[in-house]
Structure formats: structure tokens, C-alpha cells
Enzyme design. Structure first.
Site, mmCIF file in Angstrom:
data_model
loop_
_atom_site.group_PDB
_atom_site.id
_atom_site.type_symbol
_atom_site.label_atom_id
_atom_site.label_comp_id
_atom_site.label_asym_id
_atom_site.label_seq_id
_atom_site.Cartn_x
_atom_site.Cartn_y
_atom_site.Cartn_z
ATOM 1 N N HIS A 159 -127.454 -22.284 -45.558
ATOM 2 C CA HIS A 159 -126.340 -21.933 -46.379
ATOM 3 C C HIS A 159 -125.718 -23.172 -46.928
ATOM 4 C CE1 HIS A 159 -123.661 -23.991 -43.504
ATOM 5 N NE2 HIS A 159 -124.351 -23.294 -42.320
ATOM 6 N N ASP A 282 -134.801 -16.625 -25.400
ATOM 7 C CA ASP A 282 -135.420 -17.944 -24.345
ATOM 8 C C ASP A 282 -134.238 -18.310 -23.387
ATOM 9 O OD1 ASP A 282 -136.047 -20.946 -24.076
ATOM 10 O OD2 ASP A 282 -137.941 -20.161 -25.086
ATOM 11 N N SER A 297 -127.701 -24.447 -37.900
ATOM 12 C CA SER A 297 -127.818 -23.847 -39.235
ATOM 13 C C SER A 297 -129.176 -24.642 -39.795
ATOM 14 C CB SER A 297 -126.749 -24.440 -40.133
ATOM 15 O OG SER A 297 -125.732 -23.499 -40.110
#
Length: 333
Positions: A159, A282, A297
């Protein structure tokens, strides 16, 4: 509706909108080296961004010269009286030295250049003010998605770099990425996104050339990162619900692989960084991070031996889940 937050934690300097649209890439002609390493970014705006307008007392009543002159939140101030404005200090010096005269502002708003006239007013101690809070830079930690040795560039974040107060895309002046090391993790919990905490190293990795909705892109300087196994970038229609892996770093600077699932495919819009939904499965990642945290991110997501995308957001009401952007849409000319 799920509430979500961008996963990159940026500490913004106190006291926006960049061209460059991601394009699709052919998986047959594009292979890249996976990232997963943390990095630090030092980002400087092209101009200064208005993040808040605030009234002050001029001795008789409350005023906001910036608002009265037509300035708005998210405007980017480029010039004042013909002088380029690059820092908060540039704007402050210009305003305080105006003597109360009207000033000509060149601003950028929604991609268009406008001219406004603002007349600063003195506060109760005689200092001329605009009544605007502005921001000129930011710094923070994120994750590299991939390196492309064919043209020596990198993609990261999944982003754009946005202002933390207004959410507007910050206008890129100049920026560099540097090495980073993760020293601790603040776990995510329902209603609160955790974060990767770390520090910058002195190692410069590259320069940022584009800030877009689907990530930041730039040129690699440190060629030591341009080695390793190459992965094809998957076409969007190759992304499937089911098992996948996230490559990310939660300690030090060495990425590891963790299990997750793609739970749904949302859209194939190249201008949207919420193309599919992921769920961390996980146990170690859940135990140590609570799921997805800020700083992840850009962490690459692999499925069936191909790079299918990157982490972009965490759901605040369920941090085990979040959004991913398709890798096909994380390619920038």
C-alpha cells in the site's frame, strides 16, 4: 463490516498524492527474488501537507487565516510568494516574516494546481500565524515484497505511504530505504493492531521512485540483495482459496516462512489493494504476534511455488485475518 488498518507502523515527523499506477505483469516474463526483510524508510514530501486547520486568538476573536484563504486539509503547499516550500520551517519562516501582508500560495489539490491568497494574522504575542498544522516528512518500518534483478528495482509495503492523521497519500519528494532489524513485537489483540518494533541500520538499500496505492517502488543500490531463488509472479486467476505461506521477519533481519490460508478472493481490480482475504494459521506466528501486526505490510505471500501477493491490512476485530494485494498488481513502470 470488518474494521481494518494498514499494517505498516510509521512514526511521522511533526510539523498527498503521487502519480504512477501499478500495471499488470505477465507471469511468463516476470520472475523475482522474494523479500520478507524489514526495512526502514525515510520519506520527504514534495511540498508540505496541511493536516489540520486550527483557530487561534488574535486578541479580539478567534481566527483561522488558512481556512479563510481557502486552504483545506490534505492540500499540499508547493510555493509561497514564488518561493518553493520544502519543509515546515520554510513555511513558518515565510509566514512569520510576512508583516501581516497577503501571501500567494500555490497548492496541489486532487492532482490540480491552484492559487490561493492567505493573510496571516498576529496572535496575542505578535507572531504571525496561518492557523494550519503541516507535515513535511515521515519515517517507519515495513517489509520488502520482492527484488527484480532484471531492472534493479524493488517493490514493498503493498500500500502507499499515507498521512497517519488524514489518510491521504503523501506526495513523494525524495526517499530512501535503509536496513532495519526487529527487536521486539507488540502482539495484536481484538480491537488493537500490534506492531513490529525495531531500529534502522546505517546500510542504505535503495531509493524510492514511486508511491502508489499498491506499494512503494524504487531502485536497488545494495546488490547483495539481488541473489537467491527466483519465483514467478502469479496471474490473478492463479490465486486460489486454501493453503499458502507468508514470508516475514519477526526477529532480527532474517525472514522466515509461516502458514496461512487464503479464505476468499474479493476482486481483480488493479487499483484496489484488498484483492483477497488471508487468515494466519501458523501457531508460532499466532503465539508471538497474535496474527498480523503493523510492520508486516509488504510481506510476500507464496502459493503453489509462485508469488501471489503481499500483506496489506489487518482486521482490527480479528487480527488473525487481513487483506492481501495481488502480486500481479504490484509491478510499476
Amino acid at each position: 463490516m470488518k474494521k481494518f488498518a494498514r499494517t505498516t507502523a510509521f512514526v511521522l515527523a511533526f510539523a498527498m498524492f503521487i502519480t504512477g499506477v501499478p500495471v499488470s505483469a505477465s507471469a511468463e516474463s516476470s520472475t523475482v527474488i522474494l523479500g520478507g526483510q524489514p526495512f526502514g524508510v525515510k520519506f520527504y514530501n514534495d511540498g508540505v501537507m496541511v493536516i489540520e486547520l486550527e483557530e487561534f486568538f488574535n486578541g479580539s476573536h478567534y481566527v483561522c487565516p488558512a481556512k479563510e484563504g481557502g486552504l483545506q486539509v490534505d492540500d499540499v503547499i508547493k510555493k509561497v510568494n514564488g518561493i518553493e516550500i520544502k519543509t515546515n520551517e520554510d513555511l513558518q519562516e515565510t509566514a512569520t516574516g510576512c508583516g501581516g501582508k497577503g501571501m500567494s500560495f500555490i497548492i496541489e489539490r486532487d492532482g490540480k494546481e491552484l492559487c490561493k491568497t492567505v493573510k496571516p494574522q498576529a496572535n496575542t504575542v505578535g507572531t504571525y500565524l496561518l492557523g494550519a498544522w503541516v507535515r513535511d516528512s515521515c519515517a517507519g518500518i515495513g517489509t520488502v515484497t520482492y527484488y527484480n534483478p532484471d531492472n534493479n528495482y524493488f517493490a514493498a509495503l503493498g500500500h502507499g505511504i499515507c498521512d497517519r492523521d488524514t489518510g491521504a497519500m503523501m506526495p513523494l519528494g525524495e526517499a530512501e530505504i535503509v536496513g532495519a532489524s526487529i527487536s521486539s513485537v507488540e502482539k495484536s489483540s481484538t480491537g488493537k493492531a500490534g506492531s513490529l518494533n525495531g531500529y534502522f541500520t546505517d546500510k542504505t538499500l535503495g531509493t524510492v521512485t514511486n508511491n502508489t496505492i499498491n506499494g512503494i517502488y524504487g531502485t536497488i543500490i545494495d546488490n547483495s540483495y539481488l541473489s537467491g531463488d527466483r519465483f514467478e509472479i502469479a496471474e490473478f486467476d492463479e490465486i486460489q482459496t486454501g493453503d499458502a505461506q507468508i514470508i516475514t521477519t519477526i526477529s532480527g533481519d532474517r525472514p522466515e516462512s509461516y502458514d496461512l490460508k487464503i479464505t476468499s478472493i474479493r476482486n481483480d481490480d488493479p487499483r484496489n489493494n484488498e484483492n483477497f482475504v488471508i487468515k494466519v494459521t501458523d501457531k508460532r506466528l499466532l503465539d508471538e504476534c497474535g496474527g498480523i501486526v503493523q510492520g508486516m505490510s509488504g510481506s510476500p505471500i507464496v502459493q503453489n511455488g509462485k508469488l501471489i501477493g503481499a500483506v496489506t491490512h489487518v482486521f482490527l476485530n480479528n487480527p488473525e485475518e487481513g487483506y492481501g494485494v495481488a502480486a500481479q498488481f504490484m509491478v510499476c513502470n
